[in-house]
Design an enzyme around this catalytic site. Structure first.
Site, PDB file in Angstrom:
ATOM      1  N   THR A 117       0.642  -2.620 -29.662  1.00 25.28           N
ATOM      2  CA  THR A 117       0.180  -3.251 -28.567  1.00 25.28           C
ATOM      3  C   THR A 117      -1.402  -4.012 -28.392  1.00 25.28           C
ATOM      4  OG1 THR A 117       2.045  -2.307 -27.277  1.00 25.28           O
ATOM      5  CG2 THR A 117      -0.073  -2.989 -26.069  1.00 25.28           C
ATOM      6  N   THR A 165       5.412   5.186 -30.617  1.00 28.51           N
ATOM      7  CA  THR A 165       6.581   3.740 -30.292  1.00 28.51           C
ATOM      8  C   THR A 165       5.474   2.836 -29.285  1.00 28.51           C
ATOM      9  OG1 THR A 165       8.003   5.493 -29.636  1.00 28.51           O
ATOM     10  CG2 THR A 165       8.910   4.651 -31.420  1.00 28.51           C
ATOM     11  N   LEU A 190      -7.602  -5.687 -13.315  1.00 35.28           N
ATOM     12  CA  LEU A 190      -9.173  -5.662 -12.981  1.00 35.28           C
ATOM     13  C   LEU A 190     -10.179  -6.226 -14.223  1.00 35.28           C
ATOM     14  CD1 LEU A 190     -11.007  -3.029 -11.943  1.00 35.28           C
ATOM     15  CD2 LEU A 190     -11.691  -4.699 -11.114  1.00 35.28           C
ATOM     16  N   ASP A 250       1.208   6.112 -26.976  1.00 43.82           N
ATOM     17  CA  ASP A 250       1.333   5.913 -24.812  1.00 43.82           C
ATOM     18  C   ASP A 250       2.617   6.632 -24.962  1.00 43.82           C
ATOM     19  OD1 ASP A 250      -0.824   3.888 -24.837  1.00 43.82           O
ATOM     20  OD2 ASP A 250       0.378   2.268 -24.158  1.00 43.82           O
ATOM     21  N   LEU A 276      -4.598   5.081 -24.202  1.00 37.93           N
ATOM     22  CA  LEU A 276      -5.818   4.448 -24.328  1.00 37.93           C
ATOM     23  C   LEU A 276      -5.784   4.251 -25.855  1.00 37.93           C
ATOM     24  CD1 LEU A 276      -8.482   5.394 -22.284  1.00 37.93           C
ATOM     25  CD2 LEU A 276      -6.791   3.424 -21.693  1.00 37.93           C
ATOM     26  N   HIS A 327     -36.495   3.418 -26.991  1.00 40.11           N
ATOM     27  CA  HIS A 327     -37.352   3.408 -26.318  1.00 40.11           C
ATOM     28  C   HIS A 327     -37.907   1.574 -26.911  1.00 40.11           C
ATOM     29  CE1 HIS A 327     -39.872   2.148 -22.614  1.00 40.11           C
ATOM     30  NE2 HIS A 327     -40.365   1.392 -23.097  1.00 40.11           N
TER      31      HIS A 327
HETATM   32  C1  LIG Z   1      -3.542  -6.160 -21.868  1.00 42.54           C
HETATM   33  C2  LIG Z   1      -4.225  -4.921 -22.225  1.00 42.54           C
HETATM   34  C3  LIG Z   1      -5.440  -4.135 -22.378  1.00 42.54           C
HETATM   35  C4  LIG Z   1      -5.401  -3.241 -23.101  1.00 42.54           C
HETATM   36  N1  LIG Z   1      -7.413  -3.088 -22.918  1.00 42.54           N
HETATM   37  C5  LIG Z   1      -7.299  -1.555 -23.590  1.00 42.54           C
HETATM   38  C6  LIG Z   1      -8.479  -1.091 -24.034  1.00 42.54           C
HETATM   39  O1  LIG Z   1      -9.129  -2.406 -24.087  1.00 42.54           O
HETATM   40  N2  LIG Z   1      -8.975  -0.265 -25.037  1.00 42.54           N
HETATM   41  C7  LIG Z   1      -7.671   0.604 -25.087  1.00 42.54           C
HETATM   42  O2  LIG Z   1      -8.416   2.056 -25.179  1.00 42.54           O
HETATM   43  N3  LIG Z   1      -6.748   0.977 -24.590  1.00 42.54           N
HETATM   44  C8  LIG Z   1      -6.082  -0.774 -24.203  1.00 42.54           C
HETATM   45  N4  LIG Z   1      -4.869  -0.716 -24.072  1.00 42.54           N
HETATM   46  C9  LIG Z   1      -3.243   0.041 -24.090  1.00 42.54           C
HETATM   47  C10 LIG Z   1      -3.489   0.130 -25.820  1.00 42.54           C
HETATM   48  O3  LIG Z   1      -2.605  -1.689 -26.322  1.00 42.54           O
HETATM   49  C11 LIG Z   1      -2.611   1.683 -26.087  1.00 42.54           C
HETATM   50  O4  LIG Z   1      -2.669   2.621 -25.202  1.00 42.54           O
HETATM   51  C12 LIG Z   1      -2.295   1.448 -27.327  1.00 42.54           C
HETATM   52  O5  LIG Z   1      -1.878  -0.014 -27.720  1.00 42.54           O
HETATM   53  C13 LIG Z   1      -1.326   2.105 -27.606  1.00 42.54           C
HETATM   54  O6  LIG Z   1      -1.188   2.395 -28.549  1.00 42.54           O
HETATM   55  P1  LIG Z   1       0.655   3.685 -29.445  1.00 42.54           P
HETATM   56  O7  LIG Z   1       0.617   2.925 -30.865  1.00 42.54           O
HETATM   57  O8  LIG Z   1       0.485   4.105 -28.925  1.00 42.54           O
HETATM   58  O9  LIG Z   1       1.485   2.122 -29.207  1.00 42.54           O
HETATM   59  P2  LIG Z   1       1.910   0.738 -29.292  1.00 42.54           P
HETATM   60  O10 LIG Z   1       0.754  -0.249 -29.957  1.00 42.54           O
HETATM   61  O11 LIG Z   1       2.843  -0.081 -28.755  1.00 42.54           O
HETATM   62  O12 LIG Z   1       2.110   0.676 -30.453  1.00 42.54           O
HETATM   63  C14 LIG Z   1       3.391   0.598 -30.828  1.00 42.54           C
HETATM   64  C15 LIG Z   1       4.462  -0.017 -32.331  1.00 42.54           C
HETATM   65  O13 LIG Z   1       5.987   1.036 -32.600  1.00 42.54           O
HETATM   66  C16 LIG Z   1       6.751  -0.344 -32.358  1.00 42.54           C
HETATM   67  N5  LIG Z   1       7.871   0.056 -32.403  1.00 42.54           N
HETATM   68  C17 LIG Z   1       8.558   0.978 -31.331  1.00 42.54           C
HETATM   69  N6  LIG Z   1       9.522   1.197 -30.992  1.00 42.54           N
HETATM   70  C18 LIG Z   1      10.199   1.728 -32.320  1.00 42.54           C
HETATM   71  C19 LIG Z   1      10.994   1.754 -33.657  1.00 42.54           C
HETATM   72  N7  LIG Z   1      12.288   2.220 -32.355  1.00 42.54           N
HETATM   73  N8  LIG Z   1      10.765   1.382 -34.570  1.00 42.54           N
HETATM   74  C20 LIG Z   1      10.240   1.134 -35.401  1.00 42.54           C
HETATM   75  N9  LIG Z   1       9.443   0.329 -34.698  1.00 42.54           N
HETATM   76  C21 LIG Z   1       8.476   0.596 -33.496  1.00 42.54           C
HETATM   77  C22 LIG Z   1       6.713  -1.135 -31.799  1.00 42.54           C
HETATM   78  O14 LIG Z   1       6.824  -2.962 -32.031  1.00 42.54           O
HETATM   79  C23 LIG Z   1       4.784  -1.632 -31.918  1.00 42.54           C
HETATM   80  O15 LIG Z   1       4.524  -2.197 -32.492  1.00 42.54           O
HETATM   81  C24 LIG Z   1      -4.397  -2.029 -23.388  1.00 42.54           C
HETATM   82  C25 LIG Z   1      -3.149  -2.627 -23.458  1.00 42.54           C
HETATM   83  C26 LIG Z   1      -3.491  -3.298 -22.524  1.00 42.54           C
HETATM   84  C27 LIG Z   1      -1.785  -4.103 -22.360  1.00 42.54           C
HETATM   85  N1  LIG Z   2      -9.772  -0.617 -21.235  1.00 44.87           N
HETATM   86  C1  LIG Z   2      -9.000  -0.449 -21.500  1.00 44.87           C
HETATM   87  O1  LIG Z   2      -8.989   0.810 -22.008  1.00 44.87           O
HETATM   88  C2  LIG Z   2      -7.449  -1.159 -20.969  1.00 44.87           C
HETATM   89  C3  LIG Z   2      -7.192  -2.305 -20.518  1.00 44.87           C
HETATM   90  C4  LIG Z   2      -5.664  -2.946 -20.100  1.00 44.87           C
HETATM   91  C5  LIG Z   2      -4.505  -1.610 -20.255  1.00 44.87           C
HETATM   92  N2  LIG Z   2      -5.105  -0.225 -20.311  1.00 44.87           N
HETATM   93  C6  LIG Z   2      -4.281   0.372 -20.381  1.00 44.87           C
HETATM   94  O2  LIG Z   2      -3.034  -0.139 -19.700  1.00 44.87           O
HETATM   95  C7  LIG Z   2      -1.921   0.804 -19.167  1.00 44.87           C
HETATM   96  C8  LIG Z   2      -1.354  -0.744 -18.101  1.00 44.87           C
HETATM   97  O3  LIG Z   2      -2.305  -0.979 -17.323  1.00 44.87           O
HETATM   98  P1  LIG Z   2      -2.116  -1.103 -15.560  1.00 44.87           P
HETATM   99  O4  LIG Z   2      -3.367  -1.490 -15.368  1.00 44.87           O
HETATM  100  O5  LIG Z   2      -0.993  -2.240 -16.120  1.00 44.87           O
HETATM  101  O6  LIG Z   2      -2.258   0.219 -15.134  1.00 44.87           O
HETATM  102  P2  LIG Z   2      -2.262   1.155 -13.779  1.00 44.87           P
HETATM  103  O7  LIG Z   2      -1.417   2.199 -14.209  1.00 44.87           O
HETATM  104  O8  LIG Z   2      -4.154   1.433 -14.437  1.00 44.87           O
HETATM  105  O9  LIG Z   2      -2.458   0.488 -12.597  1.00 44.87           O
HETATM  106  C9  LIG Z   2      -1.301  -0.071 -12.186  1.00 44.87           C
HETATM  107  C10 LIG Z   2      -2.057  -0.526 -10.406  1.00 44.87           C
HETATM  108  O10 LIG Z   2      -0.695  -1.195 -10.138  1.00 44.87           O
HETATM  109  C11 LIG Z   2      -0.521  -0.350  -8.404  1.00 44.87           C
HETATM  110  N3  LIG Z   2       0.863  -0.366  -8.319  1.00 44.87           N
HETATM  111  C12 LIG Z   2       2.229  -0.472  -8.933  1.00 44.87           C
HETATM  112  N4  LIG Z   2       2.899  -0.496  -8.944  1.00 44.87           N
HETATM  113  C13 LIG Z   2       2.873  -1.770  -7.960  1.00 44.87           C
HETATM  114  C14 LIG Z   2       3.563  -2.518  -7.320  1.00 44.87           C
HETATM  115  N5  LIG Z   2       4.942  -2.708  -6.708  1.00 44.87           N
HETATM  116  N6  LIG Z   2       2.863  -3.032  -6.061  1.00 44.87           N
HETATM  117  C15 LIG Z   2       1.201  -3.389  -5.883  1.00 44.87           C
HETATM  118  N7  LIG Z   2       0.963  -2.079  -6.418  1.00 44.87           N
HETATM  119  C16 LIG Z   2       0.781  -1.296  -7.489  1.00 44.87           C
HETATM  120  C17 LIG Z   2      -0.762   1.165  -9.220  1.00 44.87           C
HETATM  121  O11 LIG Z   2      -0.834   1.719  -7.402  1.00 44.87           O
HETATM  122  C18 LIG Z   2      -1.925   1.345  -9.934  1.00 44.87           C
HETATM  123  O12 LIG Z   2      -3.248   1.128  -9.209  1.00 44.87           O
HETATM  124  C19 LIG Z   2      -2.949   1.749 -18.370  1.00 44.87           C
HETATM  125  O13 LIG Z   2      -2.225   2.719 -18.795  1.00 44.87           O
HETATM  126  C20 LIG Z   2      -4.135   1.763 -19.009  1.00 44.87           C
HETATM  127  O14 LIG Z   2      -4.513   2.960 -19.767  1.00 44.87           O
HETATM  128  C21 LIG Z   2      -6.530   0.314 -20.660  1.00 44.87           C
END
Ligand SMILES: Cc1cc2nc3c(=O)[nH]c(=O)nc-3n(C[C@H](O)[C@H](O)[C@H](O)COP(=O)(O)OP(=O)(O)OC[C@H]3O[C@@H](n4cnc5c(N)ncnc54)[C@H](O)[C@@H]3O)c2cc1C
Ligand SMILES: NC(=O)c1ccc[n+]([C@@H]2O[C@H](COP(=O)([O-])OP(=O)(O)OC[C@H]3O[C@@H](n4cnc5c(N)ncnc54)[C@H](O)[C@@H]3O)[C@@H](O)[C@H]2O)c1
Length: 580
Positions: free
Chosen positions: A118, A225, A268, A406, A413, A542
């Protein structure tokens, strides 16, 4: 009562600009796997055919007797293909693999879709690229700000596809780097969706691909995963007018009016991107305020800097219960809003597009964790101990199986996933380790950024009430910082919450320029058990923004030690990411 909010800005032109929709389902079954190592695949097909009923060694015997003496569930033989098999190659799996190899462990990864998971492909990396480009556009369009520094620019324009390409190219570069970093240190990458045969045996394959797949054995297995977007019932994703972050990151079009369901991190950050690129945004938030996870005071300031001056409004205390996709150029997206408390439908909005940012759910189905005596919770998370060991149905750790990132839901994160991976490897190596999640920083990469570590003031006061201690709060403003003023970026504050009796840092929040970088002084202090008094003596260059925190710590007043001669009180609770 149902009312109808008409979308004045619904434009056929904008809809016509949309590219063809891409189904989310395609992603999961795509056979085009980046990072597939042909040699690894060949080895594993062999391993499948050569394997006998017990546990056949494939090119690796661990010389250490302690590693050969277990395996009651699956392996009566004394050896495994690998010391560690990691399922999933997101940042969690990657971090675990790097540390495993550093610790001398023969390691493989099984990845079912794309290296980097992800964060690299559909998360942190492309979103930060969009934020970087759109932030620059916002800055260059801010005539007043530039004029105050004596700068004038002509009209600023941007190329949507160019911005989108910046994000996709960055993701692809980082994916390549990640894969190379694993290959370079000898990690085998197997391609396929993995599932447990038993504690030490993992089968993998891809639907419809008889040429891909196999089985490996390992002494220890780490589930990494990850997660996928959560889409509430009643909402149908078409990837074009109603979409999740997976689609939004491709920036296939810029809707004139976009409703964002959920005002968490994703909501946001995308509101920052969309408003910089000219969209109007409406937040739909279930809780009665937007940014519900933030410290209240920081949320108020965020409202003043990130919401009020922008083309953003919000509907709070309502659930989006039904979303009907639009037809490009023909009909708008319809969103049914239901009062969170009364559960009555109160409105139907019409917008150009709808981003569903309502959290994420673990991607753990298909892993067959029942084969190891475990089960996921009702949301699909894999339950784990503090040491990342998977908890069995009997409430005891399942031997040799860990889950990080995750998929365990402890802290979703990227850096938390990789820190948990390192922690799991430490435990595998027999050095008990517990990651202190209170020391893990978080940041929202809006303009300006918001970052924090630990508790909100509200949470700290609740804790103080229960544990009977006094809370100290100090604040500093970016307006008093020379560097921030030189940049004309005085909007911002830092806030520290601590125990008055011991100086233990309970939480630090920053909103302002480069807040995401600034938080680490505080988070590392928490991780290494430093008190707020310890930080007062640190020296900061500074003029730098880091002096915002210097000021903050210097302002903190802790009760004098109770006992004569005591230098300082220790923190009330060990907070280090240290041995358990
Ligand atoms: C739009 C967005 C922005 C984000 N921005 C930030 C950020 O700025 N900072 C931050 O800290 N976090 C951010 N996050 C959250 C962050 O991306 C996740 O917390 C992080 O990627 C989790 O890592 P992971 O290794 O647990 O899982 P993932 O990155 O989801 O990786 C899991 C991998 O496992 C593979 N997999 C799943 N099931 C199987 C299986 N059975 N066999 C083999 N492979 C499998 C999947 O294909 C995937 O490649 C963001 C998330 C989103 C959606
Ligand atoms: N900068 C970063 O670190 C970053 C950036 C993007 C995503 N992420 C990660 O990705 C994950 C997902 O982010 P996210 O923003 O989707 O989740 P989030 O849990 O941060 O926020 C989801 C929001 O959706 C609201 N909500 C849920 N169901 C609803 C409904 N039916 N109608 C109206 N409101 C509803 C909840 O009250 C909550 O405020 C987070 O756990 C975050 O850790 C991290």
């Amino acid at each position: 009562m149902v009312s109808m909010t008409t979308n004045a800005g619904f434009r056929a032109q904008a809809r016509a600009a949309m590219a063809a929709p891409r189904s989310a389902a395609v992603r999961r079954s795509s056979p085009s796997l980046v990072g597939a190592s042909e040699s690894a695949l060949t080895t594993n097909r062999k391993s499948l055919y050569n394997r006998n009923a017990t546990c056949r060694m494939i090119g690796h015997v661990d010389p250490r007797p302690e590693l050969r003496s277990h395996g009651p569930v699956s392996c009566r033989a004394a050896s495994y293909d690998y010391d560690v098999c990691i399922i999933g190659c997101g940042v969690g799996g990657h971090g675990a693999a790097l540390h495993a190899v550093q610790q001398g462990l023969k390691t493989c990864i099984i990845e079912g879709h794309d290296i980097g998971g992800t964060c690299v492909n559909r998360g942190c990396v492309p979103s930060k690229a969009l934020l970087a480009a759109s932030g620059r556009i916002r800055e260059m369009q801010n005539e007043m700000h530039l004029k105050a520094m004596g700068i004038q620019v002509g009209s600023v324009s941007f190329d949507r596809q160019g911005v989108a390409d910046h994000a996709s190219q960055l993701a692809s570069n980082i994916q390549g780097n990640l894969k190379n970093s694993l290959v370079a240190i000898g990690v085998d990458i197997h391609v396929g969706m993995a599932k447990f045969v038993d504690n030490h045996t993992i089968a993998y394959g891809l639907p419809g691909r008889v040429d891909v797949g196999g089985q490996v054995t390992a002494k220890d297995v780490i589930i990494a995963t990850g997660s996928v977007p959560f889409v509430p019932p009643g909402i149908k994703i078409d990837g074009k007018t109603v979409f999740t972050s997976d689609h939004a990151l491709k920036l296939e079009w810029i809707p004139e009016w976009v409703a964002i369901i959920g005002s968490g991190y994703i909501g946001l950050e995308f509101s920052d991107v969309y408003t910089a690129l000219g969209s109007e945004v409406t937040f739909i938030e279930a809780v009665d305020k937007i940014m519900p996870g933030f410290d209240n005071e920081i949320a108020r300031l965020a409202q003043r800097t990130l919401i009020t001056p922008r083309n953003i409004d919000s509907r709070t205390g309502v659930l989006a219960t039904n979303v009907k996709q639009g037809v490009p150029g023909v009909k708008p997206v319809e969103i049914e809003l239901t009062d969170f408390n009364t559960k009555e439908v109160v409105d139907v909005m019409e917008v150009d597009a709808c981003l569903v940012a309502t959290g994420r759910v673990p991607f753990t189905q298909g892993l067959s964790i029942d084969k190891i005596g475990a089960e996921t919770d009702r949301r699909g998370f894999v339950p784990v101990t503090d040491k990342m060991e998977v908890l069995g149905k009997d409430g005891k750790p399942v031997p040799h199986v860990y889950c990080i990132g995750d998929a365990n839901g402890k802290y979703m994160l990227a850096h938390a996933a990789s820190a948990q991976g390192i922690s799991a490897i430490e435990n595998i190596k027999g050095r008990p380790h517990v990651l202190n999640h209170n020391s893990v920083p978080a940041a929202c990469f809006t303009h300006p950024e918001v970052s924090f570590v630990g508790l909100t003031e509200e949470q700290a006061r609740e804790k103080a009430e229960e544990e009977k201690f006094e809370v100290g709060v100090v604040k500093t403003s970016f307006k008093a910082n020379s560097k921030a003023l030189a940049e004309l970026e005085g909007d911002g504050m830092a806030k520290a919450i601590f125990r008055k009796d011991t100086g233990e840092i309970l939480g630090v929040w920053i909103i302002g320029l480069h807040a995401a970088d600034l938080i680490h002084e505080a988070s590392n202090a928490v991780a290494t058990n430093q008190t707020i008094q310890d930080l007062k003596f640190n020296v900061h260059a500074h003029p730098t923004l880091s002096e915002v925190l210097d000021e903050l710590f210097k302002h903190a007043e802790v009760d004098p030690p109770k006992q004569e001669g005591a230098k300082k009180s220790p923190p009330a609770k060990s907070a280090a990411a240290a041995p358990a």
